[in-house]
Design an enzyme around this catalytic site. Structure first.
Site, PDB file in Angstrom:
ATOM      1  N   LYS A  76       0.851  -1.183   0.000  1.00  0.00           N
ATOM      2  CA  LYS A  76       0.000   0.000   0.000  1.00  0.00           C
ATOM      3  C   LYS A  76       0.895   1.244   0.000  1.00  0.00           C
ATOM      4  CE  LYS A  76      -3.950   1.894   2.631  1.00  0.00           C
ATOM      5  NZ  LYS A  76      -4.843   1.640   3.793  1.00  0.00           N
TER       6      LYS A  76
ATOM      7  N   SER B  53      -9.639   1.745   2.904  1.00  0.00           N
ATOM      8  CA  SER B  53      -8.737   2.536   2.077  1.00  0.00           C
ATOM      9  C   SER B  53      -7.663   1.707   1.358  1.00  0.00           C
ATOM     10  CB  SER B  53      -8.026   3.591   2.935  1.00  0.00           C
ATOM     11  OG  SER B  53      -7.211   2.992   3.931  1.00  0.00           O
TER      12      SER B  53
ATOM     13  N   SER C  94     -10.354  -0.959   6.797  1.00  0.00           N
ATOM     14  CA  SER C  94      -9.678  -0.659   5.537  1.00  0.00           C
ATOM     15  C   SER C  94      -8.954  -1.832   4.900  1.00  0.00           C
ATOM     16  CB  SER C  94      -8.679   0.494   5.743  1.00  0.00           C
ATOM     17  OG  SER C  94      -9.358   1.708   5.885  1.00  0.00           O
TER      18      SER C  94
END
Length: 547
Positions: free
Chosen positions: A127, A208, A232
């Site tokens: 990420k 996210s 997330s």
């Protein structure tokens, strides 16, 4: 929109934009990489009997050990998939220009009998909020951070390298981990554009860790890493038919990761199967002197994954069923969850009804947001101040940067959460803040632990999230959603989602296994047993829309 952290202010509908991806940090390719190939949905990317949509890390290791392929060939294959599929998905924001060199180094180590660990030669996507001391930026989805230059790898990135992993690149994410605006769009960032759900492209990938989940589902890497503050990891994993592991707080270090709050943030793997998720978690967990919450993580996972991943792990276990607030919202969820409960019984578990996790909503509603705003300002300011490079050095400067670059940074939504956090005046030693945090954490832990104790449970099972809604740049209307992660996030307890079935049109649905602190290994075992018995996951078809 699925919140990065469950707070009443932010319970809007999942809102994700449908637009072409605009990469402010273009995908870069090593000079020796193979050129993009013609688009296809096939998982067959090597001249081998190996399907990258289905192959596990163990399959890949066996192929490399047996000299049927090299890490360099495997890395090339994933790079071709990225070039072929990413224009439709927007899941990967940068490709590591050193990926091929890292793969060659891995091949040399393997040939000399010096394989470093369980992920030797395995390509992994991170990420884009995880520091790498290489030629890749770490932006958290913001152009403000394009010139930041982290001095060293995040702790978990170092662990991945020590285990032999090839850092393939960075995955797109909801900008600032979904904590800039109450109207944020899941999967959108100014550096990566919009991430799309690989099952149906005009549907949300949630956030996210949007790019991490979409990339894992599409087979753009063997495994990916996300972060979870309030759903997330588990929400995007559920919506992309992948396995998402949100570990116990501190099991995996947060050092070198752009923060929201150290009281919730938990990095973890996202993969197409539980085996790969478990192997990756074993590689990245462990004590880090720079992260106090990781001090007690030593020995909390077994050295050998085979002691965890057993097909009969559910036999004789008491599994509580959490229905309240999650059933009766969507008929497809109801259907898939009933099949899940039946399968648990078939696998020898004692299914206990009425194990609803009931958090004190008043306590959480009044105290969670003030606590997190204070933590966010403190933690983000510390990260920005400590990170080398030309970029805003605190939240106040970051807000000003966004205003100066409003056409890019504020084009889709505002920064009201940033502004609220910047106005907080207390710090982490403030008695008012401490009261807020103590009330929230105590209430969340009690809601889970009391339910487990009351029914003498080994774990709790519940639907993870609704089917992915349509994308909507405008934010849409408020929707009901399955909020399976609020208690585990505030408590710092583990939460694992595994594919459970599909809604109409093939939209994925996940089921969650929840437990108490450091129950991670047990939950992995239960998820594995369920996964192996059901085998429901199927590869995405990249449908443009549903009929």
């Amino acid at each position: 929109m699925r919140s990065s952290i469950a707070i009443p202010l932010r319970r809007t509908a999942v809102a994700v934009a449908l637009a072409s991806v605009c990469l402010a940090t273009p995908l870069t390719a090593h000079a020796d990489e193979a050129p993009p190939t013609t688009a296809t949905n096939s998982g067959q990317d090597l001249d081998l009997d190996l399907d990258l949509d289905k192959a596990t890390v163990l399959d890949l290791q066996r192929a490399m050990d047996g000299k049927r392929m090299t890490s360099e060939q495997l890395t090339q294959a994933y790079l071709r998939r990225i070039h072929r599929l990413n224009p439709r998905l927007g899941a990967v924001v940068t490709v590591n220009p050193d990926a091929i060199a890292l793969a060659r180094r891995s091949d040399t180590a393997r040939r000399s009998g010096k394989a470093r660990g369980p992920l030797e030669g395995i390509p992994v996507l991170l990420k884009d909020n995880m520091d790498t001391a290489d030629r890749q930026p770490t932006t958290a989805g913001s152009t403000a951070m394009l010139t930041a230059r982290p001095a060293k790898d995040a702790f978990l990135v170092r662990r991945l390298r020590e285990a032999g992993a090839v850092i393939l690149g960075k995955a797109n994410m909801t900008q600032w981990a979904n904590f800039r605006s109450s109207a944020a769009i899941a999967g959108w960032s100014s550096t990566g554009g919009q991430t799309h759900n690989p099952y149906v492209l005009d549907r949300s990938p949630c956030g996210s860790s949007s790019g991490s989940a979409a990339a894992a589902a599409a087979g753009l890497a063997a495994v990916t890493i996300g972060t979870d503050t309030g759903g997330s990891i588990v929400c995007p994993a559920s919506m992309t038919s992948t396995v998402g592991v949100k570990p116990t707080l501190g099991l995996v270090s947060r050092t070198g990761i752009v923060p929201i709050t150290a009281r919730h943030d938990s990095p973890g793997p996202i993969a197409r199967n539980t085996t790969d998720a478990a192997l990756t978690l074993l590689a990245i967990y462990g004590p880090d002197p720079a992260d106090a919450d990781s001090a007690q993580s030593a020995g909390k996972l077994p050295a050998d994954y085979r002691t965890v991943l057993k097909r009969d792990a559910l036999r004789g276990k008491r599994i509580g069923v959490w229905r309240k607030g999650h059933i009766g919202i969507d008929p497809d969820i109801d259907r898939v969850f009933e099949a899940t409960v039946k399968k648990l019984r078939d696998l020898g578990a004692t299914v206990v009804e009425g194990a609803d996790v009931l958090t004190d909503d008043k306590a959480v509603g009044e105290h969670l947001y003030p606590a997190v705003l204070t933590e966010f300002k403190h933690d983000l300011n510390a990260y920005l101040a400590a990170t080398p490079g030309e970029h805003p050095k605190d939240l106040t400067a970051l807000i000003a940067y966004n205003k100066r670059h409003a056409k890019i940074e504020l084009a889709k939504f505002n920064q009201d959460i940033f502004e609220m956090a910047d106005k907080t005046t207390g710090d982490l030693s403030d008695p008012a803040y401490r009261e807020h945090r103590d009330i929230v954490t105590t209430a969340a832990r009690r809601s889970i632990d009391d339910t487990l104790a009351k029914h003498r449970l080994d774990a709790i099972v519940t639907p993870t999230e609704l089917p992915a809604p349509k994308v909507d740049y405008q934010g849409g209307k408020e929707n009901a959603f399955v909020n399976s992660s609020s208690s585990t996030s505030a408590a710092g307890y583990p939460h694992i989602t595994v594919p459970a079935g599909y809604a109409k049109g093939g939209l994925p649905l996940g089921v969650s296994f929840i437990g108490t602190r450091f129950a991670d290994a047990k939950l992995l075992g239960y998820a594995y047993a369920y996964e192996q018995a059901t085998q429901v996951r199927r590869a995405p078809r990249y449908l443009p829309t549903l009929p």
